[in-house]
Scaffold this active site. Structure first.
Site, mmCIF file in Angstrom:
data_model
loop_
_atom_site.group_PDB
_atom_site.id
_atom_site.type_symbol
_atom_site.label_atom_id
_atom_site.label_comp_id
_atom_site.label_asym_id
_atom_site.label_seq_id
_atom_site.Cartn_x
_atom_site.Cartn_y
_atom_site.Cartn_z
ATOM 1 N N LYS A 190 65.384 -21.176 55.347
ATOM 2 C CA LYS A 190 66.342 -22.280 55.308
ATOM 3 C C LYS A 190 67.538 -21.907 56.167
ATOM 4 O O LYS A 190 68.535 -21.378 55.700
ATOM 5 C CB LYS A 190 66.778 -22.572 53.868
ATOM 6 C CG LYS A 190 67.441 -23.950 53.731
ATOM 7 C CD LYS A 190 66.472 -25.061 54.079
ATOM 8 C CE LYS A 190 67.078 -26.432 53.949
ATOM 9 N NZ LYS A 190 66.168 -27.499 54.368
ATOM 10 N N SER A 384 62.716 -31.630 54.880
ATOM 11 C CA SER A 384 63.700 -31.385 53.837
ATOM 12 C C SER A 384 63.873 -32.651 53.003
ATOM 13 O O SER A 384 62.947 -33.079 52.333
ATOM 14 C CB SER A 384 65.018 -30.900 54.448
ATOM 15 O OG SER A 384 65.740 -30.127 53.517
#
Length: 584
Positions: A190, A384
């Protein structure tokens, strides 16, 4: 007295300017209404001209009466309109071929692939596609490769050298101005926070970017090779030894002809059977949108509702470049309750955004599934928060080059104490009723207890994300987590690892939904939200004009201001793709 006359003169000038602008706007509106009822008559032996030197978005107003009144560096055309025009032209007996004007189309790779597939389908009719460009960017080469003849003048320029990914890092800037990012995240991949805390890519980030960029490159360059009658080896040799001239491009079969525009027109006349100097009948995308329809519209009582969501995800109301959870949910609820709508397709083109807004939309999708089937069609991005929207759907359809996955959450705050105190000389003082009344503060160090609290929120958000994704994909949570951690995948890779079900475009998702509900023989497709009104268009144009002027003044700094504004608008917790993939 002099001051009085100055005010009077200023008032007169202002009224006069308002009067002139009003006349212009009323004229444009009148023209829009008067032209709305006119049907375009397409002459025999015509050519459909597709002007693609603009931004290609999912949906754009098919008629913009104010385009000529405003200076704009961001002209738009809708992918939906383009594909509908191409499909109609395939059946139109008066359309003999397509003139593809694509020198520097502004679009994501999946958008171009869907458009390219529509052009390939058009060619199955036996009709031709010719293209001419003074220059051709790499996206243009990809798109133009489907053409029967590709013209470039002898002094023309062509770019064909492969894909790259470059990230701007701002840690050095923050260090200099005295701003400390306070980061909270889950997952080694991430990497959305890396530009604020690093000066280069982490090994994990470099690994994932290399993986998906090569996946995209292998896919699209194989397509170019096939279209140009080359081997993949030959295409790779060209990419490693970029073309330097029109002659080089011709030798390497990226183009078919070296010629100026008049020579291109002569080739068109010859193809159409016209004599020297005869006028070529061309019809543009806007005019052709009002021409006779040859594609059957289908039964209006059997509808597939396509709900479009493009841009960053926020709470509240959205616009043409963002997904607002409130307005998007309203469209979904209407489709779920409409008895004429038999199935829903969510067209997602988003790299994510607010974790809260994403979860609100996830809940509404779960509720809509109780009423009728819900399918997901992934565009350029569905990552996401964009993947959060797709994961509860009955079936997920992705383009091979869709950027998806990035299952993870991060939080970010900024401590500007040094900037305020030491750089600007601004200090703060106050009183509090309780220990954490001033939480969160951007002008003081955050106590560890508060940091721990936010990290717990991020951890909990990640557990919700992964558990809901595992449920939607019928996977064990631990297996899903092995694909998560913020890792980004292409559609091809996601199909292999089970994050998506089917490879294909929007039409494939619609056909699957129609077949699921037993209406595949006769149905209509309706797109939501509906096209903007003339007033909405002009207000957007005014706002856009201000942004164009500001960007010109800022120059190379404009993208950084845009990023700063997005940060200000964002929630503290984000489910967002680390970056955008720009094909340049």
């Amino acid at each position: 007295m002099l001051q009085f006359f100055k005010y009077v003169l200023a008032t007169i000038v202002g009224l006069f300017a308002f009067f002139i602008l009003s006349i212009m706007l009323l004229g444009a509106i009148g023209s829009a209404f008067s032209s709305g009822s006119n049907v375009t008559e397409v002459k025999e032996n015509s050519v459909l001209k597709l002007e693609l030197n603009r931004q290609i978005v999912e949906n754009a107003p098919s008629e913009d009466p104010f385009e000529g009144l405003f200076q704009s560096s961001n002209l738009k055309v809708g992918l939906i309109d383009l594909k509908e025009a191409i499909a109609n032209a395939k059946l139109d007996p008066n359309i003999e071929g397509i003139y593809l004007k694509a020198e520097y189309p502004v679009a994501g790779i999946s958008t171009l692939e869907e458009l390219r597939n529509a052009l390939l389908d058009f060619k199955e009719s036996g009709k031709f596609i010719y293209t001419y460009g003074e220059v051709m960017s790499e996206p243009a080469v990809y798109l133009n490769s489907v053409a029967d003849r590709i013209f470039l003048p002898e002094v023309g320029d062509i770019e064909f050298n492969g894909l790259s990914a470059q990230i701007s890092f701002m840690k050095g800037l923050f260090d200099k101005i005295g701003v400390e990012p306070v980061i909270f995240r889950v997952g080694e991949y991430k990497s959305a926070v890396e530009p604020y805390v690093r000066t280069n890519m982490s090994p994990e980030n470099k690994e994932q970017i290399s993986s998906y960029v090569n996946s995209i490159g292998n896919h699209i360059y194989a397509q170019v090779a096939e279209a140009r009658g080359l081997t993949v080896t030959e295409i790779n040799e060209t990419l490693n030894n970029p073309v330097g001239s029109a002659e080089d491009a011709l030798e390497k079969k990226l183009i078919t002809d070296i010629g100026y525009y008049d020579e291109f027109e002569d080739a068109l006349r010859e193809k159409l059977g016209l004599g020297e100097g005869d006028k070529i009948s061309m019809v543009g995308i806007k005019s052709y949108g009002k021409a006779k329809k040859y594609v059957e519209s289908g039964d209006r009582n059997n509808r597939i509702a396509v709900i479009i969501g493009q841009g960053t995800i926020y709470s509240g109301e959205g616009d043409s470049e963002s997904i607002g959870s409130d307005s998007w949910i309203e469209e979904l609820r209407k489709a779920a309750k409409d008895k004429k709508v038999k199935a829903i397709v969510l067209r997602i083109n988003s790299g994510g955004g607010s974790a809260l807004a994403s979860d609100m939309m996830w809940r509404e999708i779960e509720l809509a599934k109780k009423e009728k089937p819900v399918y997901a069609s992934m565009g350029d991005y569905a990552a996401s928060g964009g993947y959060y929207m797709a994961m509860p759907c009955d079936t997920i359809v992705a383009n091979p080059t869709t950027v998806t996955g990035s299952i993870g959450i991060f939080g970010m705050l900024f401590n500007a104490q040094e900037l305020m105190n030491n750089k600007l000389g601004i200090t703060f003082d106050g009183v509090e009723t309780h220990e954490h009344s001033n939480f969160p503060s951007m002008v003081s160090d955050m106590p560890q207890a508060e940091k721990n609290m936010i990290q717990r929120m991020v951890n909990q958000g990640y557990e919700r994300f992964t558990s809901k994704a595992a449920e939607g994909r019928n996977m064990e949570v631990e297996h899903l987590k092995s694909l998560a951690g913020g890792r980004v995948w292409t559609g091809l890779q996601a199909k292999e690892n089970g994050l998506v079900d089917v490879l294909g475009g929007l039409e494939d998702a619609v056909e699957l939904a129609a077949k699921r509900t037993g209406i595949e023989d006769d149905y209509q497709v309706r797109y939501y939200p509906k096209a903007k009104s003339e007033l909405e268009i002009v207000m957007e144009k005014i706002s856009e004009q201000s942004q164009v002027s500001l960007n010109k003044k800022l120059g190379a700094l404009a993208p950084y201001l845009d990023e700063f504004n997005r940060l200000l608008k964002s929630d503290h917790l984000q489910a967002k793709l680390p970056y955008e993939v720009i094909w340049d």
